[in-house]
Design an enzyme around this catalytic site. Structure first.
Site, PDB file in Angstrom:
ATOM      1  N   ASP A 137      20.563 -71.848 -77.181  1.00  0.00           N
ATOM      2  CA  ASP A 137      20.426 -70.281 -76.818  1.00  0.00           C
ATOM      3  C   ASP A 137      19.895 -70.247 -75.409  1.00  0.00           C
ATOM      4  O   ASP A 137      18.844 -70.955 -74.974  1.00  0.00           O
ATOM      5  CB  ASP A 137      19.863 -69.591 -78.029  1.00  0.00           C
ATOM      6  CG  ASP A 137      20.783 -69.408 -79.266  1.00  0.00           C
ATOM      7  OD1 ASP A 137      22.003 -69.565 -79.015  1.00  0.00           O
ATOM      8  OD2 ASP A 137      19.988 -69.239 -80.412  1.00  0.00           O
ATOM      9  N   LYS A 138      20.187 -69.097 -74.914  1.00  0.00           N
ATOM     10  CA  LYS A 138      19.406 -68.719 -73.520  1.00  0.00           C
ATOM     11  C   LYS A 138      17.840 -69.039 -73.456  1.00  0.00           C
ATOM     12  O   LYS A 138      17.335 -69.465 -72.629  1.00  0.00           O
ATOM     13  CB  LYS A 138      19.807 -67.224 -73.248  1.00  0.00           C
ATOM     14  CG  LYS A 138      19.172 -66.813 -71.982  1.00  0.00           C
ATOM     15  CD  LYS A 138      19.466 -65.449 -71.651  1.00  0.00           C
ATOM     16  CE  LYS A 138      18.426 -64.914 -70.744  1.00  0.00           C
ATOM     17  NZ  LYS A 138      18.590 -63.312 -70.532  1.00  0.00           N
TER      18      LYS A 138
END
Length: 302
Positions: A137-138
């Site tokens: 994820d970011k």
């Protein structure tokens, strides 16, 4: 090809854009609003606005427009390359960097930076995700493997599917976990109440996370998580499911519980067999400074 849906009594009174993301879980509300604006979606043959409230027996007709291919620009963005040869790259991704471009993030991604770094990435995942075998994820930092050719991509993808890779994460979670080890085996799918989130749902895909307690503090626990499967947001969803959501997680936990930008989650260990030599490759990177600062902070509070 046109798609059709007849509004039921249960749908009565819902906004058309909200209802459509229930009907088409893979699309966003913004995409639906774009379809409406561009005339790709009509109700009873007539155009409507995004805030139109549907009525029972309404006939919704829509066509999914062909996606416009994103033009991916190479960008001179610094990368923390842990290992590289002619077949694979292992990157230590910083927190805040998106892995591959999308309509919401057309640039500034890991892929943009990789295209500047080298021009021999695999093409199996298409134009927007060259070389990307798996993602994090970011706001998760840490190790990611990237394929530089299609043969390497195939091998690494098979290892992920066959569960022969090792992926270990460090996380800070809410609450004090009283036992040293645990396994969470619970299926993950789209949250029926929020289609932009994942949740433990009966009809979801099998998902297994193992965890070990590293340190227990007042109101928080430092854990190591080992992925047996690789579902979207798996650790974040599983830890929330057992009432120990990740600290700082803007989607699945209390926001701003610690002064960290995003969830306190770091992909620390990655191991796989080299796609050509079959040599076991084992990589470890320590968490970033903001993660260790949070550990020091909660230690002082305890």
């Amino acid at each position: 090809m046109s798609n059709q849906y007849q509004v039921t009594n249960q749908d009565n009174g819902k906004r058309i854009d909200k209802l459509m993301i229930e009907i088409e879980p893979s699309v966003s509300r913004t995409q639906v609003q774009s379809w409406i604006k561009e005339g790709h979606l009509v109700v009873n043959g007539d155009p409507v606005k995004s805030n139109y409230k549907v009525q029972e027996q309404d006939e919704i007709t829509w066509e999914v427009p062909e996606p416009e291919p994103l033009k991916i620009e190479a960008e001179d963005t610094p990368l923390n390359i842990v290992y590289e040869d002619k077949d694979v790259i292992v990157v230590n991704k910083r927190r805040g960097m998106v892995v591959h471009p999308s309509s919401g993030h057309p640039n500034g991604t890991l892929v943009n930076a990789l295209l500047h770094h080298c021009d021999d990435l695999s093409g199996i995942n298409g134009v927007t995700r060259p070389g990307i075998v798996h993602r994090i994820d970011k706001d998760t930092s840490g190790l990611l493997m990237v394929a530089k050719n299609d043969n390497a991509h195939q091998s690494l993808a098979e290892q992920l599917a066959n569960k022969t890779t090792d992926r270990k994460y460090e996380a800070i979670v809410h609450g004090e976990i009283s036992h040293e080890y645990g396994t969470i085996e619970a299926p993950i799918g789209r949250d029926p109440k929020d289609r932009q989130s994942m949740a433990v749902v009966e009809e979801g895909k099998p998902a297994v996370t193992h965890f070990q307690v590293l340190q227990v503090f007042k109101d928080f626990t430092h854990v190591e998580c080992v992925l047996e499967t690789g579902r979207t947001h798996q650790i974040r969803v599983h830890m929330k499911y057992i009432n120990h959501p990740l600290a700082g997680d803007p989607k699945y936990g209390p926001r701003k519980s610690l002064p960290i930008d995003g969830q306190a989650l770091h992909a620390r260990t990655l191991a796989f067999n080299h796609p050509v030599t079959n040599e076991r490759m084992d990589f470890h990177v320590e968490p970033p400074s903001d993660f260790t600062q949070m550990l020091e902070l909660i230690k002082k509070r305890s």
